[in-house]
Scaffold this motif. Structure first.
Motif, short mmCIF file in Angstrom:
data_model
loop_
_atom_site.label_atom_id
_atom_site.label_comp_id
_atom_site.label_asym_id
_atom_site.label_seq_id
_atom_site.Cartn_x
_atom_site.Cartn_y
_atom_site.Cartn_z
N ALA A 183 -10.18 -7.68 -5.10
CA ALA A 183 -10.59 -6.29 -5.26
C ALA A 183 -10.00 -5.39 -4.19
CB ALA A 183 -12.11 -6.19 -5.23
N SER A 184 -9.55 -5.96 -3.07
CA SER A 184 -8.98 -5.15 -2.00
C SER A 184 -7.90 -5.95 -1.29
CB SER A 184 -10.07 -4.73 -0.99
OG SER A 184 -10.67 -5.88 -0.42
N GLY A 185 -7.16 -5.32 -0.43
CA GLY A 185 -6.10 -6.00 0.29
C GLY A 185 -4.86 -6.14 -0.56
N THR A 186 -4.02 -7.08 -0.15
CA THR A 186 -2.73 -7.27 -0.81
C THR A 186 -2.77 -8.54 -1.64
OG1 THR A 186 -1.56 -6.15 0.98
CG2 THR A 186 -0.25 -7.57 -0.47
N ALA A 187 -2.32 -8.44 -2.92
CA ALA A 187 -2.25 -9.60 -3.79
C ALA A 187 -0.87 -10.23 -3.68
CB ALA A 187 -2.52 -9.19 -5.24
N SER A 188 -0.81 -11.55 -3.63
CA SER A 188 0.46 -12.26 -3.51
C SER A 188 0.51 -13.36 -4.56
CB SER A 188 0.62 -12.85 -2.12
OG SER A 188 1.90 -13.42 -1.96
N GLY A 189 1.62 -13.45 -5.26
CA GLY A 189 1.79 -14.49 -6.27
C GLY A 189 1.19 -14.11 -7.60
N SER A 190 -0.10 -13.74 -7.60
CA SER A 190 -0.77 -13.34 -8.83
C SER A 190 -2.06 -12.64 -8.50
CB SER A 190 -1.04 -14.57 -9.72
OG SER A 190 -2.01 -15.42 -9.12
N PHE A 191 -2.62 -11.93 -9.47
CA PHE A 191 -3.96 -11.40 -9.38
C PHE A 191 -4.53 -11.40 -10.80
CE2 PHE A 191 -1.14 -7.77 -9.89
CZ PHE A 191 -1.73 -7.03 -10.90
N THR A 192 -5.85 -11.28 -10.93
CA THR A 192 -6.48 -11.33 -12.25
C THR A 192 -7.09 -9.98 -12.60
OG1 THR A 192 -8.55 -12.14 -11.31
CG2 THR A 192 -6.98 -13.79 -12.09
N VAL A 193 -7.10 -9.71 -13.93
CA VAL A 193 -7.70 -8.49 -14.45
C VAL A 193 -8.74 -8.89 -15.50
CG1 VAL A 193 -7.29 -6.31 -15.63
CG2 VAL A 193 -5.55 -7.25 -14.10
N GLY A 194 -9.92 -8.29 -15.43
CA GLY A 194 -10.96 -8.59 -16.40
C GLY A 194 -11.72 -7.34 -16.76
N ALA A 195 -12.64 -7.46 -17.72
CA ALA A 195 -13.49 -6.36 -18.15
C ALA A 195 -14.69 -6.93 -18.87
CB ALA A 195 -12.74 -5.40 -19.07
N ASP A 196 -15.78 -6.18 -18.84
CA ASP A 196 -16.99 -6.59 -19.54
C ASP A 196 -17.15 -5.71 -20.78
OD1 ASP A 196 -19.43 -7.41 -20.42
OD2 ASP A 196 -20.42 -7.25 -18.48
N ASN A 200 -18.44 -9.83 -26.15
CA ASN A 200 -19.71 -10.29 -25.59
C ASN A 200 -19.60 -11.15 -24.34
OD1 ASN A 200 -21.18 -9.04 -27.70
ND2 ASN A 200 -20.67 -10.76 -29.05
N PHE A 201 -18.43 -11.32 -23.73
CA PHE A 201 -18.37 -12.01 -22.45
C PHE A 201 -17.12 -11.58 -21.71
CE2 PHE A 201 -16.28 -14.69 -25.54
CZ PHE A 201 -15.14 -15.10 -24.91
N ARG A 202 -17.12 -11.86 -20.41
CA ARG A 202 -16.01 -11.45 -19.56
C ARG A 202 -15.06 -12.62 -19.38
NH1 ARG A 202 -17.53 -9.19 -13.80
NH2 ARG A 202 -18.07 -7.39 -15.06
N THR A 203 -13.78 -12.38 -19.63
CA THR A 203 -12.74 -13.35 -19.31
C THR A 203 -11.67 -12.63 -18.53
OG1 THR A 203 -11.65 -12.96 -21.40
CG2 THR A 203 -13.17 -14.79 -21.34
N TRP A 204 -10.69 -13.41 -18.08
CA TRP A 204 -9.73 -12.87 -17.14
C TRP A 204 -8.31 -13.15 -17.60
CZ3 TRP A 204 -12.04 -10.33 -13.11
CH2 TRP A 204 -13.41 -10.60 -12.93
N PHE A 205 -7.41 -12.26 -17.17
CA PHE A 205 -6.00 -12.50 -17.42
C PHE A 205 -5.28 -12.51 -16.08
CE2 PHE A 205 -1.66 -10.86 -17.96
CZ PHE A 205 -1.15 -11.83 -18.81
N GLU A 206 -4.45 -13.55 -15.88
CA GLU A 206 -3.70 -13.67 -14.64
C GLU A 206 -2.39 -12.91 -14.77
OE1 GLU A 206 -2.38 -17.22 -11.59
OE2 GLU A 206 -1.95 -17.48 -13.73
#
Length: 876
Positions: A412-425, A449-455
């Motif tokens: 949620a903060s700082g620097t992402a390296s290699g990958s990060f994930t995005v999600g939504a409810d 009806n549920f939260r999942t993530w994408f890298e």
């Protein structure tokens, strides 16, 4: 309601329509003899016509006071006297009017095909029943001027004329469909009958009780379609004039002819016009002709016999449905029910949103998640079951206003390296989402009806700040134009390894040396430590390999499909990952898809065993076709190899084909062998073995399927043979009336049979003799030339013959008839009938007969011999 515990089941209410059985007293007879064969009762379930649709009967007049026609005739005119008196002394027009649109369901008489359609009676005959081209032409024009949507003309001439052709064009220009009978001479294509043969006219031939072409029906490429024409029940004048009428019974009688086939089609056309008031004459004709069935075009009656129900189903309704509570609504929940009622029976409701089909029927659950917020147009249309729709329908306007979901990014903060994930409810929304980076869609996230993530692979992004959003999609993630979340800023700093083209991304690790491994090429932008991982579709890592620290450069990694336990992983799709680090906190990532396939495809060969073919090029069984079905576990391609070997095991030919695996299957794949070896020469006659091997995209091979095929070097050769019978050797003779005799008595010849027809022309009869003639067996029969020797005792006389055609279940006739002009023994060449629809075995059924329609009464033929010269093709 269905979700409530006290409710066992819930369904939307729908309307039933009464399936009418007409109360007409003769309906059961009509239904049995011809109405069921043209599917009229089923067609009436789609609609029973409308009195506003007029069928013009251009004919000898109509008995407007007939109990089954009274009130049906809305306009009438006599072109000969220029009055409105359409009294029918002949009775032909009255009969035609009843077939087309007699009052139906009125507890009397007959049912008309057109049911509720009305009639325009146009008389074009004088007091003696004769008609001129000028009066017929004026009648056609008058019918059009009186607003007839369908004009039936059960009249004809073998001569085209300007007056009639111009009148037909005039009626067509006013939007009328002209339906005309094809004629009763039984001669193919010559003479053409007019107006049936004019451009745009729907010309109608006749069928018999079995649905085969009636022996008398005109047929040829100019005939559009057919309808029953034998033993038709119709209305006749209440008072009959014996000097003029063609009927023997008042009020109702039975009749034969294309004259009574045409009004069936005209009645059906009126039903279509009522169902689709906006349809053009050309569209109505197309619906009738395209749904006729039973024959190939070579049969000479178009595609075959009238099918009212199929035609009614094919015409595009122009009604508008009723839509329930949709216009002006605001939609916020992701789905809604689209509900409505069709405006005409048996139409299928189609729903379009902004021009795109979203469902059929009612109710339709419309998933509108993934569409942009704002105004949208919903159109409901009455369409055919086949999905053909009118240009317009019932239009509603709705507003989509779904609240945006929030994007959740990790870290949620700082620097992402290699990958990060995005999600939504997405909460209760029946939706999924898409991750957008800098406005570009990079992947799907979540489902309802549920939260999942994408890298998100940050190694594929430039280092620095990026904008991340989540956009709303439909539940399948196909349409992702919905409202987007507020943007979230992500800062990335990564290593940037890349990969090249994977060699064998689908592998079959079975040790056969074909696609047992895949090769992953990759490039490092600086020194870094590399770890390989294989992750299955459930997200579990099944294999980890440390590749150590490597300097900048290009490398390859070979994966053999094994897991960490040393065994081969299950058949499935996998993600291959190269995860890198540099020891200073930076990370890199490479991901590629792959598949492991341990399933051998199955092959079903559907070619017949020991099939014999004749590769000498003569169009008869010149090739052998291996047909096969393939089933596999994945999509891709299937390479099929056909190997042909001689009886000694020598390979003579190899053929290959590449087929796409659609949903893991190949249906009706084909490989064709032309009987030639690799050098292009025909192989020797004999038996050959053929084997099929199928290799799928992953390299899995099927077990070879073996078949045998016999090659013959025979070819088709044309032969001619003459077969004959003595006159008296007929297996059956015809005496259709007291005025017809078929007997040896009075014959000039010891072996003769005297066919004598003394019937008046008003009583059509034939004197006939039937013969079985044995002919050689053949692949096909080209022609049958019929001759007969004998003499006439009373001149003039006419003789006709027929050969039984198995394709049509009728006799093809040697028309026109041959006239006998001298009372001496002679040989008549009656004509030649072409195959191959005759004599599929070794027996020709020949009939020689004497009619009385041209020279009778007192016409005869004393048969001495009946002879056929058959030309045929056989293998030799």
């Amino acid at each position: 309601m269905a979700a409530r515990p006290e409710v066992a089941a819930a369904t939307r209410a729908h309307l039933f329509a009464p399936l009418v059985t007409p109360t007409d007293t003769d309906y059961a007879t009509q239904q049995k003899t011809y109405l069921t064969s043209i599917a009229a009762p089923t067609g009436w379930d789609y609609g029973r016509g409308n009195a506003s649709v007029k069928i013009a009967v251009v004919d000898t007049g109509v008995d407007v006071g007939h109990p089954d026609l009274v009130g049906k005739v809305v306009d009438q005119y006599d072109t000969v006297t220029d009055t409105t008196d359409v009294t029918d002394g002949v009775g032909h027009g009255t009969f035609v009017a009843g077939v087309a649109a007699a009052a139906t369901n009125n507890a009397k008489g007959i049912a008309g095909v057109g049911f509720n359609s009305s009639i325009v009676a146009v008389k074009v005959a004088d007091g003696d029943g004769f008609m001129s081209d000028i009066d017929v032409a004026e009648g056609i024009r008058k019918a059009a001027d009186l607003g007839a949507k369908v004009i039936n003309i059960s009249l004809g001439s073998d001569t085209s004329d300007t007056a009639t052709s111009s009148a037909v064009a005039y009626a067509q220009g006013k939007g009328a469909l002209v339906v005309a009978s094809a004629g009763n001479s039984g001669q193919e294509g010559n003479p053409k009958m007019y107006p049936a043969a004019y451009a745009g006219v729907l010309s109608v031939g006749a069928t018999d009780a079995k649905g085969h072409r009636a022996w008398f029906s005109e047929h040829g490429t100019w005939v559009s379609m057919a309808a029953p024409g034998i033993n038709i029940r119709g209305t006749t004048p209440r008072a009959l004039d014996p000097a003029l009428t063609i009927w023997s019974k008042p009020n109702y009688d039975n009749g034969n002819g294309t004259s009574f086939s045409a009004p069936m089609v005209a009645g059906a056309a009126a039903l279509l016009a009522a169902r689709a008031p906006g349809a053009t004459a050309a569209q109505i004709k197309a619906a009738l002709v395209s749904t006729a069935h039973g024959y190939t075009p070579s049969y000479g009656l178009g595609k075959g016999q009238l099918d009212v129900a199929k035609a009614m189903a094919a015409i595009v309704p122009t009604s508008s449905p009723t839509v329930v509570g949709l216009d002006g609504t605001t939609l916020v929940d992701g789905t809604t029910n689209l509900q409505g009622t069709v405006g005409t029976p048996k139409a299928l409701l189609h729903w379009f949103v902004d021009g795109t089909l979203v469902g059929t029927g009612s109710p339709v659950v419309w998933d509108y998640a993934g569409l942009p917020n704002g105004s949208h147009t919903v159109v409901a249309k009455d369409c055919t079951a086949a999905g053909v729709c009118p240009s317009s329908g019932r239009t509603s306007t709705v507003t989509i206003d779904i609240p945006a979901v929030a994007a959740v990014v990790t870290p949620a903060s700082g620097t992402a390296s290699g990958s990060f994930t995005v999600g939504a409810d997405f909460g209760a929304l029946p939706a999924s989402g898409a991750a957008f980076v800098d406005g570009v869609r990079v992947g799907r996230i979540g489902s309802s009806n549920f939260r999942t993530w994408f890298e998100v692979n940050a190694s594929q992004l430039s280092d620095g700040s990026h904008t991340v959003q989540v956009g709303l999609c439909d539940p399948l993630g196909v349409r992702c134009d919905g409202v987007k979340s507020a943007p979230v800023t992500v800062v990335t700093a990564s290593l940037h390894p890349t990969h090249g083209t994977v060699v064998n991304p689908q592998i079959s690790p079975n040790g056969d040396g074909v696609k047992d491994t895949l090769t992953l090429p990759y490039t490092l932008d600086r020194t870094q430590t590399v770890v390989f991982k294989a992750v299955n579709s459930g997200g579990t890592t099944v294999r980890t390999v440390s590749l150590g620290s490597k300097p900048a450069g290009s490398y390859t990694f070979v994966y053999d499909g094994r897991n960490d336990a040393g065994t081969f992983s299950a058949t499935s799709s996998y993600t291959l990952r190269l995860e890198t680090t540099d020891g200073a906190g930076l990370k890199g990532l490479v991901t590629v898809p792959a598949r492991i396939d341990k399933v051998v495809p199955t092959v079903l060969v559907t070619s017949a065993k020991k099939r014999t073919f004749y590769p000498v090029a003569d169009t008869y069984k010149d090739t052998w076709v291996a047909t096969y079905d393939v089933n596999d576990n994945a999509t891709g391609t299937a390479k099929t190899t056909l190997t042909v070997k001689s009886s000694t095991g020598t390979k003579v030919r190899t053929l290959t084909a590449s087929n796409s695996l659609v949903s893991g299957a190949v249906t009706e794949g084909r490989l064709t062998w032309d009987g030639k070896n690799t050098a292009g020469a025909l192989v020797a006659a004999g038996t050959y073995s053929v084997s099929l091997v199928v290799t799928d995209t992953s390299g899995q091979k099927s077990v070879a399927a073996t078949d045998t095929v016999t090659v013959s070097r025979k070819k088709l050769t044309t032969f001619t043979k003459v077969v004959s019978k003595s006159g008296f050797s007929a297996y059956a003779i015809g005496n259709g009336a007291a005025c017809v005799t078929s007997t040896r008595t009075g014959s000039t010849y010891a072996s003769g049979l005297w066919l004598k027809n003394n019937c008046p022309r008003t009583n059509p009869q034939i004197a006939a003799a039937w013969y079985h003639l044995t002919v050689p067996g053949a692949v096909s029969y080209t022609s049958f030339k019929v001759t007969t020797s004998g003499r006439s005792h009373s001149q003039p006389a006419e003789v006709i013959a027929g050969i039984y055609g198995t394709q049509i279940d009728e006799y093809d006739l040697t028309y026109p008839s041959k006239k006998v002009t001298v009372a001496t023994t002679q040989t008549l060449t009656l004509g030649t009938i072409t195959g191959p629809g005759h004599a599929p075995g070794k027996v020709v059924d020949l009939v020689v007969f004497v009619p009385n329609d041209a020279y009778g009464p007192l016409t005869d033929w004393d048969v001495q011999t009946a002879k056929v010269t058959v030309t045929y093709r056989a293998l030799a």
